[in-house]
Design an enzyme around this catalytic site. Structure first.
Site, mmCIF file in Angstrom:
data_model
loop_
_atom_site.group_PDB
_atom_site.id
_atom_site.type_symbol
_atom_site.label_atom_id
_atom_site.label_comp_id
_atom_site.label_asym_id
_atom_site.label_seq_id
_atom_site.Cartn_x
_atom_site.Cartn_y
_atom_site.Cartn_z
ATOM 1 N N LYS A 68 0.853 -1.187 0.000
ATOM 2 C CA LYS A 68 0.000 0.000 0.000
ATOM 3 C C LYS A 68 0.891 1.240 0.000
ATOM 4 O O LYS A 68 1.460 1.612 1.025
ATOM 5 C CB LYS A 68 -0.914 0.029 1.231
ATOM 6 N N CYS A 110 13.156 11.464 6.700
ATOM 7 C CA CYS A 110 13.307 11.096 8.109
ATOM 8 C C CYS A 110 14.745 11.250 8.563
ATOM 9 O O CYS A 110 15.012 11.392 9.757
ATOM 10 C CB CYS A 110 12.807 9.686 8.350
ATOM 11 N N GLU A 151 9.923 16.768 15.235
ATOM 12 C CA GLU A 151 10.191 16.622 13.805
ATOM 13 C C GLU A 151 9.321 17.593 13.007
ATOM 14 O O GLU A 151 8.099 17.614 13.135
ATOM 15 C CB GLU A 151 9.899 15.190 13.351
ATOM 16 N N GLU A 183 9.819 1.833 10.805
ATOM 17 C CA GLU A 183 10.854 2.869 10.769
ATOM 18 C C GLU A 183 10.143 4.204 10.663
ATOM 19 O O GLU A 183 9.300 4.398 9.781
ATOM 20 C CB GLU A 183 11.818 2.650 9.611
#
Length: 481
Positions: free
Chosen positions: A173, A282, A382, A248
């Site tokens: 997906k 990331c 973040e 992750e």
């Protein structure tokens, strides 16, 4: 040109009714593709097709599976220019970065094509008069892969290829913001002759399709890349249902700059890590932790770097492209306001760009903040945009402490000419990836990748041999005959 894709289930391209246009974030009048909006029922159908194909694909000799992966790499290579242009149009990154990402996907398929040949197990010397003692490595079964939009061909490739190499069947997906190049991987696998059901694609929302894949009784292993909040939910859902899982997730990655460093080189390293891919990685460098002896000089240099970048359409090979969506742009702008309200000084950038070509896209100028305290939100959370916090420290120990004092632990680097600082930083850094005199972004495909703390579930690593290990289990065989 607009491409149209359907779900790919059991060897057939099939629609699910509702569709969604994928548009170019640099020019939202440019429709890149039309894709289905799949449902939980479509996910069920894809899992059923994958489960039905497990015996055929898992029972195929490794070299034969490898041949299909190699041919897939060849097909992707023949379409490299088309893939790179499509990637830039749907995700926004400059064409040069897209070309590098596509080549990485090609190389991943080549790499795991060869790994499929000798992934089987080991023979040990038995005791007690036994005739034999060995291990066999077996595929887990059906693998559900949930991938993000920011590396829309590389991350699908580094999940699909090892999963298939060891004999799992796959349901993937991709993220709805940039699913087109992921669909093109599936197209290449189909052309390469993969058996029906061994690879399946469902395009749909994570809240419905992702949730269904994560909890489905016939899914054996789940691999996710995305935000920390969603990844933690996926991992909990998958493991509570008895599945092997990895997630992750995010990062708040530091580069420590020491007085021995070449300051201009350090600014180039940090700038490339902070603003490449519009900071939508990331592993992006979001904190520059700089020794006070070179702080002012470094700040001037990294501001110059940010201001030198040409912002524009990635197809024109601009230095930095747009945010992938209006929501992502709004998120960066919100953090810029928060940083200023907390007392950080905006040295440059941080403005939504408007007028001319910018009106049709989601553009922002790269932002550099000074006077940042380590506990400010801009230094802890973040952002996922081109926003750099520059933090002064008094010495090496303080630099390491600030670098580690964070909920995340994905990638970290140091810029120094002193070998003792290199070695100590490697030992003390609380991150899954440590670099010396390099940007925090950029990975080799044949070594493990993953983080610590809230960056990862820290169960299994991705890429290299670690990717094969995640998608397989070990069976120990005793012979007494």
């Amino acid at each position: 040109m607009t491409q149209t894709y359907e779900n790919y289930i059991g060897g057939e391209w099939t629609g699910s009714g509702e569709t969604q246009d994928v548009t170019n974030p640099a020019d939202e009048t440019d429709v890149v593709s039309t894709v289905p909006v799949a449902s939980a029922a479509d996910a069920d159908e894809a899992v059923a097709a994958a489960a039905e194909a497990t015996d055929e694909w898992g029972g195929m000799p490794g070299p034969e599976r490898g041949a299909i992966l190699r041919e897939t790499g060849e097909i992707l290579k023949s379409r490299k220019d088309e893939l790179a242009e499509t990637l830039t149009r749907e995700e926004g990154k400059p064409l040069g970065e897209a070309e590098g990402e596509v080549q990485r996907a090609i190389d991943i398929f080549y790499y795991y094509a060869e790994k499929a040949r000798d992934f089987g197990g080991t023979v040990k010397q038995p005791s007690g008069g036994r005739a034999g003692l060995q291990t066999k490595k077996e595929p887990m079964g059906v693998a559900a892969l949930i991938t993000p939009w920011n590396y829309p061909i590389a991350i699908p490739a580094w999940k699909i290829a090892p999963a298939l190499a060891v004999g799992n069947t796959v349901v993937i997906k991709p993220a709805m913001q940039a699913p087109t190049v992921g669909a093109m991987i599936v197209e290449a696998l189909d052309e390469a002759g993969i058996p029906d059901g061994a690879i399946n694609l469902v395009c749909g929302p994570g809240s419905e399709v992702g949730e269904r894949l994560t909890t489905h009784d016939d899914v054996d292993v789940v691999s996710f890349t995305g935000s920390a909040a969603v990844g933690e939910h996926v991992y909990e859902q998958a493991t509570s249902n008895g599945k092997r899982a990895q997630a992750e997730m995010g990062g708040k990655n530091p580069t420590v700059v020491m007085p021995s460093a070449d300051v201009d080189k350090a600014a180039d390293i940090v700038g490339a890590g902070a603003f490449g891919g519009t900071g939508q990685a990331c592993t992006a460098t979001s904190r520059a932790i700089v020794h006070e002896d070179v702080y002012d000089e470094f700040l001037d240099a990294v501001v110059d770097y940010a201001e030198s970048l040409e912002i524009g359409n990635g197809l024109d090979r601009a230095g930095m492209g747009p945010h992938v969506s209006e929501d992502e742009l709004a998120g960066s702008l919100e953090y810029i306001d928060i940083a200023q309200s907390e007392g950080a000084t905006l040295e440059t950038g941080g403005e939504e760009l408007t007028g001319g070509e910018y009106d049709a896209g989601n553009f922002i100028s790269p932002a550099v903040f000074s006077d940042v305290e380590p506990d400010m939100r801009i230094a802890q959370e973040e952002v996922f945009g081109p926003v750099l916090a520059v933090i002064p420290v008094s010495d090496f120990d303080a630099g390491v402490e600030v670098a580690n004092d964070i909920d995340y632990g994905l990638s970290a680097s140091i810029v120094t000419d002193r070998i003792e600082e290199e070695n100590e930083f490697i030992e003390r850094s609380e991150s899954g990836v440590v670099k010396v005199n390099e940007k925090t972004t950029g990975l080799e495909l044949h070594v493990p990748f993953g983080g610590l703390k809230r960056s990862s579930t820290n169960t299994y690593r991705e890429q290299g041999d670690a990717g094969l290990e995640f998608f397989s289990y070990i069976k120990t065989v005793y012979r007494n005959s």
